[in-house]
Design a protein around this motif. Sequence first.
Motif, mmCIF file in Angstrom:
data_model
loop_
_atom_site.group_PDB
_atom_site.id
_atom_site.type_symbol
_atom_site.label_atom_id
_atom_site.label_comp_id
_atom_site.label_asym_id
_atom_site.label_seq_id
_atom_site.Cartn_x
_atom_site.Cartn_y
_atom_site.Cartn_z
ATOM 1 N N LYS A 52 1.567 -0.018 -5.734
ATOM 2 C CA LYS A 52 0.925 0.257 -4.760
ATOM 3 C C LYS A 52 1.398 -0.652 -3.488
ATOM 4 O O LYS A 52 0.701 -0.730 -2.808
ATOM 5 C CB LYS A 52 -0.707 0.061 -4.881
ATOM 6 C CG LYS A 52 -1.349 1.036 -5.815
ATOM 7 C CD LYS A 52 -2.772 0.464 -6.138
ATOM 8 C CE LYS A 52 -3.571 1.214 -7.013
ATOM 9 N NZ LYS A 52 -4.973 0.592 -7.431
ATOM 10 N N ALA A 103 -0.259 -4.714 -5.229
ATOM 11 C CA ALA A 103 -0.247 -4.098 -3.715
ATOM 12 C C ALA A 103 0.616 -4.797 -2.945
ATOM 13 O O ALA A 103 0.646 -4.231 -1.762
ATOM 14 C CB ALA A 103 -1.950 -4.554 -3.321
ATOM 15 N N ALA A 117 0.260 -1.607 0.200
ATOM 16 C CA ALA A 117 -1.266 -1.404 0.432
ATOM 17 C C ALA A 117 -1.836 -2.842 1.112
ATOM 18 O O ALA A 117 -2.699 -2.820 2.044
ATOM 19 C CB ALA A 117 -1.964 -1.360 -0.957
#
Length: 170
Positions: free
Chosen positions: A44, A39, A47
């Motif tokens: 990702k 993330a 995020a």
Amino acid sequence: MSWRESRLMQVIWTVIRVYVGWEWLSAGISKTFGASSAAWVGPKAGAAVSGFLQGALAKTGGQHPDVQWWYAAFINNVALPNAKIFGYVIAWGEVLVGISLILGALTTIGLLAAVLMNMAYMLAGTVSTNPILLFWEAVLLWAGAAAYYWGVDRVLLPQWKKRRLKQGIA
């Protein structure tokens, strides 16, 4: 030699510098290589930053908001549209600041970057350990060269200054 430059204080500054560096390095390592790294810097990326910034925006209301309107404008117009870039900058910035402070290499630059990141986190309404780290970073900046007497800068900076003088750059 002032008391802040004494041998005892040099040791104390070094312990504080390494402690602050470890805090940054461990936070950065978890973002860069840990379970949540996807993330921050992985597939990702952005995020985690987006979630953090959305939480900050939720703190902009009321009579005494935790996040000021001008910082909310920065979040909306700069940080959120570039959340992926900010994810990499934050994760790797924390790692680099940690390494800098632990080694005492480019210490002043590392401390200034740490202050900038702590201020950004606190302006986004997050307290946690940020005020404590900010305090120690300010103290280490005040300590000056004594803060990195036991570090790479003790050797690196005189060599750098010598090269600059040879090149005629004062």
